[in-house]
Write a protein that holds these residues in place. Structure first.
Motif, PDB file in Angstrom:
ATOM      1  N   MET A   1       0.853  -1.180   0.000  1.00  0.00           N
ATOM      2  CA  MET A   1       0.000   0.000   0.000  1.00  0.00           C
ATOM      3  C   MET A   1       0.889   1.231   0.000  1.00  0.00           C
ATOM      4  O   MET A   1       1.941   1.248   0.603  1.00  0.00           O
ATOM      5  N   THR A   2       0.435   2.238  -0.663  1.00  0.00           N
ATOM      6  CA  THR A   2       1.159   3.500  -0.751  1.00  0.00           C
ATOM      7  C   THR A   2       0.760   4.414   0.409  1.00  0.00           C
ATOM      8  O   THR A   2      -0.008   4.025   1.289  1.00  0.00           O
ATOM      9  N   GLU A   3       1.244   5.597   0.392  1.00  0.00           N
ATOM     10  CA  GLU A   3       0.935   6.540   1.460  1.00  0.00           C
ATOM     11  C   GLU A   3      -0.532   6.980   1.416  1.00  0.00           C
ATOM     12  O   GLU A   3      -1.232   6.718   0.453  1.00  0.00           O
ATOM     13  N   ILE A   4      -0.925   7.658   2.469  1.00  0.00           N
ATOM     14  CA  ILE A   4      -2.278   8.212   2.549  1.00  0.00           C
ATOM     15  C   ILE A   4      -2.231   9.618   1.961  1.00  0.00           C
ATOM     16  O   ILE A   4      -1.344  10.410   2.290  1.00  0.00           O
ATOM     17  N   LEU A   5      -3.159   9.930   1.101  1.00  0.00           N
ATOM     18  CA  LEU A   5      -3.287  11.260   0.516  1.00  0.00           C
ATOM     19  C   LEU A   5      -4.391  11.987   1.271  1.00  0.00           C
ATOM     20  O   LEU A   5      -5.542  11.538   1.277  1.00  0.00           O
ATOM     21  N   TRP A   6      -4.037  13.060   1.940  1.00  0.00           N
ATOM     22  CA  TRP A   6      -4.972  13.801   2.798  1.00  0.00           C
ATOM     23  C   TRP A   6      -5.426  15.099   2.153  1.00  0.00           C
ATOM     24  O   TRP A   6      -4.630  15.795   1.531  1.00  0.00           O
ATOM     25  N   ASN A   7      -6.696  15.429   2.332  1.00  0.00           N
ATOM     26  CA  ASN A   7      -7.249  16.755   2.054  1.00  0.00           C
ATOM     27  C   ASN A   7      -7.933  17.185   3.350  1.00  0.00           C
ATOM     28  O   ASN A   7      -8.824  16.473   3.826  1.00  0.00           O
ATOM     29  N   THR A   8      -7.494  18.296   3.891  1.00  0.00           N
ATOM     30  CA  THR A   8      -8.059  18.744   5.168  1.00  0.00           C
ATOM     31  C   THR A   8      -8.615  20.156   5.033  1.00  0.00           C
ATOM     32  O   THR A   8      -8.031  21.000   4.351  1.00  0.00           O
ATOM     33  N   PRO A   9      -9.736  20.421   5.705  1.00  0.00           N
ATOM     34  CA  PRO A   9     -10.329  21.757   5.640  1.00  0.00           C
ATOM     35  C   PRO A   9      -9.529  22.755   6.474  1.00  0.00           C
ATOM     36  O   PRO A   9      -8.726  22.367   7.331  1.00  0.00           O
ATOM     37  N   GLN A  10      -9.762  24.036   6.224  1.00  0.00           N
ATOM     38  CA  GLN A  10      -9.101  25.102   6.974  1.00  0.00           C
ATOM     39  C   GLN A  10      -9.677  25.266   8.377  1.00  0.00           C
ATOM     40  O   GLN A  10      -9.055  25.877   9.232  1.00  0.00           O
ATOM     41  N   VAL A  11     -10.853  24.738   8.593  1.00  0.00           N
ATOM     42  CA  VAL A  11     -11.529  24.805   9.894  1.00  0.00           C
ATOM     43  C   VAL A  11     -11.534  23.401  10.500  1.00  0.00           C
ATOM     44  O   VAL A  11     -11.249  22.430   9.804  1.00  0.00           O
ATOM     45  N   PRO A  12     -11.851  23.274  11.786  1.00  0.00           N
ATOM     46  CA  PRO A  12     -11.920  21.917  12.351  1.00  0.00           C
ATOM     47  C   PRO A  12     -12.876  21.027  11.543  1.00  0.00           C
ATOM     48  O   PRO A  12     -13.984  21.436  11.196  1.00  0.00           O
ATOM     49  N   ALA A  13     -12.419  19.831  11.238  1.00  0.00           N
ATOM     50  CA  ALA A  13     -13.190  18.924  10.389  1.00  0.00           C
ATOM     51  C   ALA A  13     -14.446  18.425  11.095  1.00  0.00           C
ATOM     52  O   ALA A  13     -14.435  18.165  12.289  1.00  0.00           O
ATOM     53  N   LYS A  14     -15.513  18.307  10.322  1.00  0.00           N
ATOM     54  CA  LYS A  14     -16.770  17.739  10.821  1.00  0.00           C
ATOM     55  C   LYS A  14     -16.677  16.219  10.919  1.00  0.00           C
ATOM     56  O   LYS A  14     -17.458  15.585  11.612  1.00  0.00           O
ATOM     57  N   GLY A  15     -15.774  15.629  10.174  1.00  0.00           N
ATOM     58  CA  GLY A  15     -15.602  14.188  10.138  1.00  0.00           C
ATOM     59  C   GLY A  15     -14.587  13.835   9.066  1.00  0.00           C
ATOM     60  O   GLY A  15     -14.079  14.707   8.373  1.00  0.00           O
ATOM     61  N   THR A  16     -14.292  12.560   8.964  1.00  0.00           N
ATOM     62  CA  THR A  16     -13.328  12.075   7.981  1.00  0.00           C
ATOM     63  C   THR A  16     -13.984  11.014   7.095  1.00  0.00           C
ATOM     64  O   THR A  16     -14.674  10.132   7.600  1.00  0.00           O
ATOM     65  N   ILE A  17     -13.745  11.133   5.800  1.00  0.00           N
ATOM     66  CA  ILE A  17     -14.209  10.141   4.835  1.00  0.00           C
ATOM     67  C   ILE A  17     -12.974   9.445   4.267  1.00  0.00           C
ATOM     68  O   ILE A  17     -12.011  10.100   3.868  1.00  0.00           O
ATOM     69  N   ILE A  18     -13.003   8.126   4.239  1.00  0.00           N
ATOM     70  CA  ILE A  18     -11.920   7.344   3.659  1.00  0.00           C
ATOM     71  C   ILE A  18     -12.353   6.900   2.263  1.00  0.00           C
ATOM     72  O   ILE A  18     -13.417   6.301   2.103  1.00  0.00           O
ATOM     73  N   LEU A  19     -11.526   7.216   1.272  1.00  0.00           N
ATOM     74  CA  LEU A  19     -11.836   6.860  -0.107  1.00  0.00           C
ATOM     75  C   LEU A  19     -10.795   5.897  -0.667  1.00  0.00           C
ATOM     76  O   LEU A  19      -9.594   6.119  -0.511  1.00  0.00           O
ATOM     77  N   ALA A  20     -11.279   4.856  -1.305  1.00  0.00           N
ATOM     78  CA  ALA A  20     -10.421   3.963  -2.070  1.00  0.00           C
ATOM     79  C   ALA A  20     -10.804   4.123  -3.542  1.00  0.00           C
ATOM     80  O   ALA A  20     -11.968   4.354  -3.864  1.00  0.00           O
ATOM     81  N   HIS A  21      -9.851   4.024  -4.399  1.00  0.00           N
ATOM     82  CA  HIS A  21     -10.082   4.186  -5.835  1.00  0.00           C
ATOM     83  C   HIS A  21     -10.889   3.018  -6.393  1.00  0.00           C
ATOM     84  O   HIS A  21     -11.052   1.981  -5.746  1.00  0.00           O
TER      85      HIS A  21
END
Length: 87
Positions: A1-21
């Motif tokens: 497995m490769t690294e995790i690619l993160w996108n984070t909001p500028q404000v505190p996150a409401k939650g996290t979604i994990i996406l697989a291709h």
């Protein structure tokens, strides 16, 4: 497995979604990038990862069919644990 690619909001996150291709496109495909950007704009954190067969395509350039879904469960569980450990 490769690294995790993160996108984070500028404000505190409401939650996290994990996406697989999907079977034919990597974690940084145009659709995945657009989805991650849109979700981040709504205050969600997005974590993306690639299964090893897709990561191998990046290095070899060879396309081959993905393994059956039941063969990918272990990789998925590892990715989820990595993401949970990082949050």
């Amino acid at each position: 497995m490769t690294e995790i690619l993160w996108n984070t909001p500028q404000v505190p996150a409401k939650g996290t979604i994990i996406l697989a291709h999907g079977a034919g496109a990597p974690m940084d495909a145009n659709f995945m990038n657009r989805y991650a950007d849109a979700a981040t704009a709504q205050g969600l954190c997005i974590a993306r990862f690639e299964f090893s067969y897709m990561a191998k395509r990046r290095t070899t350039g060879k396309k081959s069919p993905p393994p059956r879904a039941d063969k990918l469960i272990g990789e998925y569980q590892k990715a989820v644990q990595l993401i949970l450990d990082a949050t």
